[in-house]
Design a protein around this motif. Structure first.
Motif, PDB file in Angstrom:
ATOM      1  N   ASP A   1     -18.476 -13.457   0.688  1.00 14.46           N
ATOM      2  CA  ASP A   1     -19.191 -12.317   1.239  1.00 14.46           C
ATOM      3  C   ASP A   1     -19.540 -11.350   0.101  1.00 14.46           C
ATOM      4  O   ASP A   1     -18.679 -10.996  -0.703  1.00 14.46           O
ATOM      5  N   VAL A   2     -20.809 -10.950   0.037  1.00 11.77           N
ATOM      6  CA  VAL A   2     -21.267 -10.003  -0.985  1.00 11.77           C
ATOM      7  C   VAL A   2     -21.736  -8.734  -0.270  1.00 11.77           C
ATOM      8  O   VAL A   2     -22.822  -8.710   0.319  1.00 11.77           O
ATOM      9  N   PRO A   3     -20.918  -7.683  -0.287  1.00  9.98           N
ATOM     10  CA  PRO A   3     -21.293  -6.430   0.383  1.00  9.98           C
ATOM     11  C   PRO A   3     -22.475  -5.741  -0.311  1.00  9.98           C
ATOM     12  O   PRO A   3     -22.583  -5.755  -1.528  1.00  9.98           O
ATOM     13  N   ILE A   4     -23.331  -5.136   0.504  1.00 12.42           N
ATOM     14  CA  ILE A   4     -24.476  -4.378  -0.003  1.00 12.42           C
ATOM     15  C   ILE A   4     -24.501  -3.037   0.720  1.00 12.42           C
ATOM     16  O   ILE A   4     -24.530  -2.994   1.946  1.00 12.42           O
ATOM     17  N   LEU A   5     -24.480  -1.965  -0.054  1.00 12.96           N
ATOM     18  CA  LEU A   5     -24.623  -0.622   0.492  1.00 12.96           C
ATOM     19  C   LEU A   5     -26.036  -0.166   0.158  1.00 12.96           C
ATOM     20  O   LEU A   5     -26.395  -0.056  -1.016  1.00 12.96           O
ATOM     21  N   ILE A   6     -26.842   0.072   1.193  1.00 11.51           N
ATOM     22  CA  ILE A   6     -28.227   0.498   1.001  1.00 11.51           C
ATOM     23  C   ILE A   6     -28.304   1.983   1.326  1.00 11.51           C
ATOM     24  O   ILE A   6     -27.937   2.410   2.411  1.00 11.51           O
ATOM     25  N   ARG A   7     -28.797   2.764   0.367  1.00  8.57           N
ATOM     26  CA  ARG A   7     -28.902   4.214   0.518  1.00  8.57           C
ATOM     27  C   ARG A   7     -30.341   4.602   0.844  1.00  8.57           C
ATOM     28  O   ARG A   7     -31.270   4.131   0.201  1.00  8.57           O
ATOM     29  N   GLY A   8     -30.482   5.470   1.845  1.00  9.59           N
ATOM     30  CA  GLY A   8     -31.800   5.949   2.234  1.00  9.59           C
ATOM     31  C   GLY A   8     -32.327   6.982   1.257  1.00  9.59           C
ATOM     32  O   GLY A   8     -31.566   7.770   0.703  1.00  9.59           O
ATOM     33  N   VAL A   9     -33.619   6.938   1.028  1.00  4.90           N
ATOM     34  CA  VAL A   9     -34.294   7.926   0.189  1.00  4.90           C
ATOM     35  C   VAL A   9     -35.432   8.536   0.993  1.00  4.90           C
ATOM     36  O   VAL A   9     -35.840   7.992   2.023  1.00  4.90           O
ATOM     37  N   ASN A  10     -35.940   9.650   0.521  1.00  2.53           N
ATOM     38  CA  ASN A  10     -37.037  10.307   1.227  1.00  2.53           C
ATOM     39  C   ASN A  10     -38.320   9.497   1.068  1.00  2.53           C
ATOM     40  O   ASN A  10     -38.769   9.257  -0.044  1.00  2.53           O
ATOM     41  N   ASP A  11     -38.860   9.044   2.174  1.00  2.00           N
ATOM     42  CA  ASP A  11     -40.123   8.312   2.170  1.00  2.00           C
ATOM     43  C   ASP A  11     -41.257   9.295   2.434  1.00  2.00           C
ATOM     44  O   ASP A  11     -41.151  10.162   3.307  1.00  2.00           O
ATOM     45  N   ALA A  12     -42.321   9.146   1.705  1.00  2.80           N
ATOM     46  CA  ALA A  12     -43.478  10.033   1.882  1.00  2.80           C
ATOM     47  C   ALA A  12     -44.101   9.797   3.254  1.00  2.80           C
ATOM     48  O   ALA A  12     -44.147   8.665   3.736  1.00  2.80           O
ATOM     49  N   PRO A  13     -44.580  10.848   3.888  1.00  4.52           N
ATOM     50  CA  PRO A  13     -45.289  10.661   5.154  1.00  4.52           C
ATOM     51  C   PRO A  13     -46.601   9.909   4.909  1.00  4.52           C
ATOM     52  O   PRO A  13     -47.132   9.920   3.803  1.00  4.52           O
ATOM     53  N   VAL A  14     -47.087   9.276   5.955  1.00  4.36           N
ATOM     54  CA  VAL A  14     -48.349   8.546   5.875  1.00  4.36           C
ATOM     55  C   VAL A  14     -49.361   9.265   6.747  1.00  4.36           C
ATOM     56  O   VAL A  14     -49.186   9.375   7.966  1.00  4.36           O
ATOM     57  N   ALA A  15     -50.405   9.777   6.119  1.00  5.62           N
ATOM     58  CA  ALA A  15     -51.464  10.486   6.843  1.00  5.62           C
ATOM     59  C   ALA A  15     -52.674   9.570   6.976  1.00  5.62           C
ATOM     60  O   ALA A  15     -53.026   8.853   6.042  1.00  5.62           O
ATOM     61  N   HIS A  16     -53.269   9.594   8.146  1.00  3.06           N
ATOM     62  CA  HIS A  16     -54.466   8.797   8.405  1.00  3.06           C
ATOM     63  C   HIS A  16     -55.641   9.746   8.648  1.00  3.06           C
ATOM     64  O   HIS A  16     -55.463  10.839   9.185  1.00  3.06           O
ATOM     65  N   ASP A  17     -56.812   9.302   8.251  1.00  2.00           N
ATOM     66  CA  ASP A  17     -58.004  10.122   8.445  1.00  2.00           C
ATOM     67  C   ASP A  17     -58.234  10.409   9.918  1.00  2.00           C
ATOM     68  O   ASP A  17     -57.950   9.577  10.785  1.00  2.00           O
ATOM     69  N   ASP A  18     -58.768  11.592  10.176  1.00  2.00           N
ATOM     70  CA  ASP A  18     -59.153  11.997  11.521  1.00  2.00           C
ATOM     71  C   ASP A  18     -60.650  12.329  11.503  1.00  2.00           C
ATOM     72  O   ASP A  18     -61.136  12.913  10.537  1.00  2.00           O
ATOM     73  N   THR A  19     -61.344  11.950  12.540  1.00  2.00           N
ATOM     74  CA  THR A  19     -62.768  12.267  12.658  1.00  2.00           C
ATOM     75  C   THR A  19     -62.966  13.105  13.904  1.00  2.00           C
ATOM     76  O   THR A  19     -62.539  12.713  14.995  1.00  2.00           O
ATOM     77  N   ILE A  20     -63.606  14.238  13.716  1.00  2.00           N
ATOM     78  CA  ILE A  20     -63.891  15.128  14.841  1.00  2.00           C
ATOM     79  C   ILE A  20     -65.389  15.387  14.835  1.00  2.00           C
ATOM     80  O   ILE A  20     -65.944  15.826  13.818  1.00  2.00           O
ATOM     81  N   ILE A  21     -66.022  15.077  15.935  1.00  5.26           N
ATOM     82  CA  ILE A  21     -67.470  15.264  16.058  1.00  5.26           C
ATOM     83  C   ILE A  21     -67.726  16.302  17.136  1.00  5.26           C
ATOM     84  O   ILE A  21     -67.172  16.224  18.229  1.00  5.26           O
TER      85      ILE A  21
END
Length: 170
Positions: free
Chosen positions: A100-120
């Motif tokens: 068994d090989v233990p792995i500790l995975i640490r969370g990091v801050n992920d950048a938000p993902v913004a998508h284009d918006d179209t307003i007519i």
């Protein structure tokens, strides 16, 4: 007269190995330097995973590949996930015990993902609720999103932020 027929002895895998990584880590490591194989019948072994996790593979020569990016984005900033992989070897006839090989995975801050918006609109004043601009945007680490406006020449003359919604006057 006694005849002794040889039988294959299964390899024995020993040693300790563990990883402390971040959710975006990517690297390659030869684990045969840390995990030792003993077998009185053979000196050539094939490495394999008895169990694995997303983003981890093991080559037959003992080269471990970790490419965790995108698999563990759900771990919050500062949070951790304890998991493991199980490694074994074969001499071509039998498999070894599993290590068994233990792995500790640490969370990091992920950048938000913004998508284009179209307003007519046919109106000279357009009022857009914040929710309309944020509905298709995501952040794995947070449910709170905020807006920052970057105007481009010709797209908007005045952007007013305040009250319940931003107001764009074209």
């Amino acid at each position: 007269h006694i005849t002794v027929n040889p039988v294959n002895d299964a390899p024995v895998l020993s040693g300790a190995l563990q990883f402390d990584v971040t959710e975006n880590d990517s690297f390659t490591q030869d684990i045969s330097a840390d995990l030792k194989v003993s077998d009185p019948d053979s000196t050539v072994f094939g490495w394999a995973l008895a169990s694995t996790i997303p983003g981890v593979t093991l080559d037959n020569d003992g080269t471990l590949h970790m490419d965790l990016a995108g698999h563990y984005d759900y771990i919050t900033t500062g949070g951790t996930l304890s998991t493991s992989i199980q490694v074994k070897v074969t001499d071509g006839s039998d498999f070894s015990n599993v290590v068994d090989v233990p792995i500790l995975i640490r969370g990091v801050n992920d950048a938000p993902v913004a998508h284009d918006d179209t307003i007519i609109s046919n109106q000279s004043v357009v009022v857009v609720p914040f929710s309309a601009l944020l509905d298709n945007d995501t952040d794995e680490d947070s449910t709170h999103l905020s807006l920052a406006f970057a105007g481009q020449s010709g797209l908007a003359q005045v952007i007013t932020i305040g009250g319940p919604a931003p107001t764009v006057i074209a």
